[in-house]
Scaffold this active site. Structure first.
Site, mmCIF file in Angstrom:
data_model
loop_
_atom_site.group_PDB
_atom_site.id
_atom_site.type_symbol
_atom_site.label_atom_id
_atom_site.label_comp_id
_atom_site.label_asym_id
_atom_site.label_seq_id
_atom_site.Cartn_x
_atom_site.Cartn_y
_atom_site.Cartn_z
ATOM 1 N N THR A 12 0.814 -1.219 0.000
ATOM 2 C CA THR A 12 0.000 0.000 0.000
ATOM 3 C C THR A 12 0.845 1.266 0.000
ATOM 4 O O THR A 12 0.326 2.349 0.242
ATOM 5 C CB THR A 12 -0.935 0.012 1.225
ATOM 6 O OG1 THR A 12 -0.147 -0.105 2.424
ATOM 7 C CG2 THR A 12 -1.925 -1.130 1.152
ATOM 8 N N SER A 245 2.805 7.184 12.275
ATOM 9 C CA SER A 245 1.800 6.618 11.379
ATOM 10 C C SER A 245 1.994 7.111 9.959
ATOM 11 O O SER A 245 2.138 8.312 9.724
ATOM 12 C CB SER A 245 0.394 7.004 11.853
ATOM 13 O OG SER A 245 -0.581 6.633 10.909
ATOM 14 N N LYS A 246 2.024 6.178 9.000
ATOM 15 C CA LYS A 246 2.140 6.582 7.603
ATOM 16 C C LYS A 246 0.891 7.329 7.156
ATOM 17 O O LYS A 246 0.920 8.107 6.208
ATOM 18 C CB LYS A 246 2.390 5.370 6.707
ATOM 19 C CG LYS A 246 1.299 4.309 6.697
ATOM 20 C CD LYS A 246 1.716 3.155 5.802
ATOM 21 C CE LYS A 246 0.699 2.023 5.802
ATOM 22 N NZ LYS A 246 1.127 0.888 4.978
ATOM 23 N N ARG A 247 -0.220 7.122 7.873
ATOM 24 C CA ARG A 247 -1.461 7.830 7.548
ATOM 25 C C ARG A 247 -1.278 9.338 7.697
ATOM 26 O O ARG A 247 -1.893 10.130 7.012
ATOM 27 C CB ARG A 247 -2.576 7.339 8.473
ATOM 28 C CG ARG A 247 -3.927 7.995 8.224
ATOM 29 C CD ARG A 247 -4.976 7.442 9.158
ATOM 30 N NE ARG A 247 -5.128 6.004 9.017
ATOM 31 C CZ ARG A 247 -5.895 5.260 9.805
ATOM 32 N NH1 ARG A 247 -6.577 5.815 10.788
ATOM 33 N NH2 ARG A 247 -5.982 3.956 9.620
ATOM 34 N N GLY A 249 1.694 10.864 7.396
ATOM 35 C CA GLY A 249 2.885 11.313 6.691
ATOM 36 C C GLY A 249 4.177 11.178 7.466
ATOM 37 O O GLY A 249 5.173 11.819 7.119
#
Length: 475
Positions: A12, A245-247, A249
């Protein structure tokens, strides 16, 4: 028993720091035990699939020094390691689980992704007769397959090797979807089937799965399969309140490499986010990590990602590099600076190695070689050296003829000439060298002293800059 661990990322996007730590710990645990490390691509959620993400996963693992024993390209069993290619396998086991009473067909529309909400599914399709189920299947009605959580007051319990005993009551679990209407499995089902078929002995993943693992165990139990052992990892935090969190950034492995962090320093630091060796060493090679890794060293407390600590560790690795090793890593940053291809990198490297913390600093340290112009005369002011603009002018007017009369451009000779010129002008050695360095660089901070900068610039450029500075001071 051969230890077999796995890393099962979803394609993803980029490899987030938390994902990489999971892969690293699974790799270290397996290798420490002389076992196998398996890669499996969990791409059943096609809506979140990102083109090229699989390549990112494998390129990141390779750059991080994490090799795998089995997986795409290294098939060792009679099966694929890509979940989207195993659709028929999940269908077969879903039907088998239904026959064993561990799951059931559900024909309710609009409920497929309700799992995890505040309203639990009411098991209405579990009440359908076998004849009605068969009739609806025969006419092609759309369905999902749901897990059948026991309707009792019991609990599902297991022992995690980090967190100890974990129990969840059946009443707190929902009949989650195992097989979606498109025939693709959910994580809940695919990971259990695949872990069993691939002989995974230890499942290593984030602690967000602590409370959902009991429902996975019910699937193992319904099939009569042996449960794996579990190692759940504490979260990596951005600060005391927020997770990385990659959500949102937060940085991934590739971001840090582009910033100029060394892959081995990143891996070393990530290893220490949630685990510590018994000897408390901090600079650890991959061989060291494999040798020292143990579950006993994994912490329960969240780890806070401290980029300042990573920066320090990276600088420590750089300081231990040879010139050849440094240039192999630093060349792209040198080439992309304003001095790219114009100076001898072999002369620059020894000056930069003790001063660089991350490789992206290199341009700011060397661009002065091509950016010389009018500068603030206050740079000559040095309280300890007792220098100012007037002292500097005296020093430079004494230094210029000495430099002009030099034959071979030898830095030992230059140093001795500058010291002699200082004495003749009634100045101290430090006053001369400080003034000379400012005069040929226009900066107070440089990756080397006066003669080291002169060596890089060459005789003609040094003379040009000395004359420029004398003119600047004389105005």
């Amino acid at each position: 028993m051969e230890v077999r661990t796995r890393f099962a990322p979803s394609p993803t996007g980029f490899m987030h720091i938390g994902n990489l730590r999971t892969a690293l710990y699974a790799y270290l645990f397996a290798k420490n035990a002389g076992g196998k490390f398996i890669i499996r691509i969990e791409d059943t959620d096609q809506g979140r699939y990102v083109e090229g993400a699989v390549d990112v996963i494998f390129n990141t693992l390779k750059e991080a020094g994490i090799d795998y024993d089995e997986g795409p390209g290294k098939e060792a069993g009679n099966y694929s390691y890509v979940q989207s290619e195993r659709k028929e396998i999940y269908k077969k086991y879903a039907e088998e689980l239904i026959a064993k009473g561990g799951a059931y067909y559900c024909f309710c529309k609009g409920r497929e992704m309700k799992d995890g909400g505040t309203e639990k599914y009411d098991k209405r399709c579990l009440r359908l007769s076998k004849e009605e189920v068969a009739e609806r299947l025969a006419r092609g009605d759309s369905y999902v397959v749901r897990q059948n959580i026991p309707e009792t007051d019991g609990v599902s319990t297991y022992t995690d090797l980090v967190y100890g005993e974990i129990s969840v009551a059946y009443k707190d679990m929902e009949d989650a979807v195992l097989l979606k209407s498109d025939g693709m499995p959910t994580y809940n089902f695919a990971n259990v089937v695949d872990d069993h078929l691939m002989g995974i002995t230890h499942v290593i993943r984030g602690n967000e799965y602590l409370s959902s693992t009991p429902k996975y165990n019910l699937i193992y139990d319904a099939f009569g399969w042996e449960r794996p052992q579990y190692i759940h990892l504490p979260p990596i935090m951005k600060d005391k309140e927020r997770k990385l969190s990659k959500r949102y950034g937060d940085a991934n492995f590739d971001d840090f490499v582009k910033k100029g962090y060394l892959p081995k320093a990143i891996v070393n630091y990530i290893a220490l986010l949630g685990w510590s060796p018994k000897n408390n060493e901090e600079m650890l090679s991959m061989d060291d990590l494999i040798r020292l890794f143990s579950v006993e060293g994994v912490c329960i407390s969240p780890a806070i990602f401290d980029e300042a600590k990573l920066r320090w560790l990276n600088a420590s690795y750089i300081k231990n590099m040879s010139v050849e090793e440094f240039l192999a890593a630093a060349r792209p940053f040198l080439d992309n600076s304003k001095v790219g291809g114009k100076y001898d990198y072999n002369l620059l490297a020894p000056l930069l190695i003790p001063r660089v913390e991350i490789l992206s600093e290199i341009p700011s340290l060397v661009d002065f070689l091509e950016e010389f112009g009018a500068y603030d005369l206050a740079l000559f002011d040095h309280q300890k050296m007792k220098t100012d603009a007037s002292v500097a002018l005296t020093a430079l007017e004494a230094a210029l003829p000495a430099v002009e009369e030099m034959g071979a451009w030898d830095m030992t000779v230059l140093h001795d000439l500058l010291v002699a010129a200082a004495e003749q002008a009634g100045l101290k050695k430090g006053q001369m060298l400080w003034s000379f360095r400012i005069a040929i660089t226009g900066r107070a901070s440089t990756p080397g002293g006066a003669t080291e900068m002169a060596a890089l610039l060459g005789k003609e450029e040094c003379i040009r800059r000395l004359k420029f500075s004398i003119d600047l001071l004389s105005k």
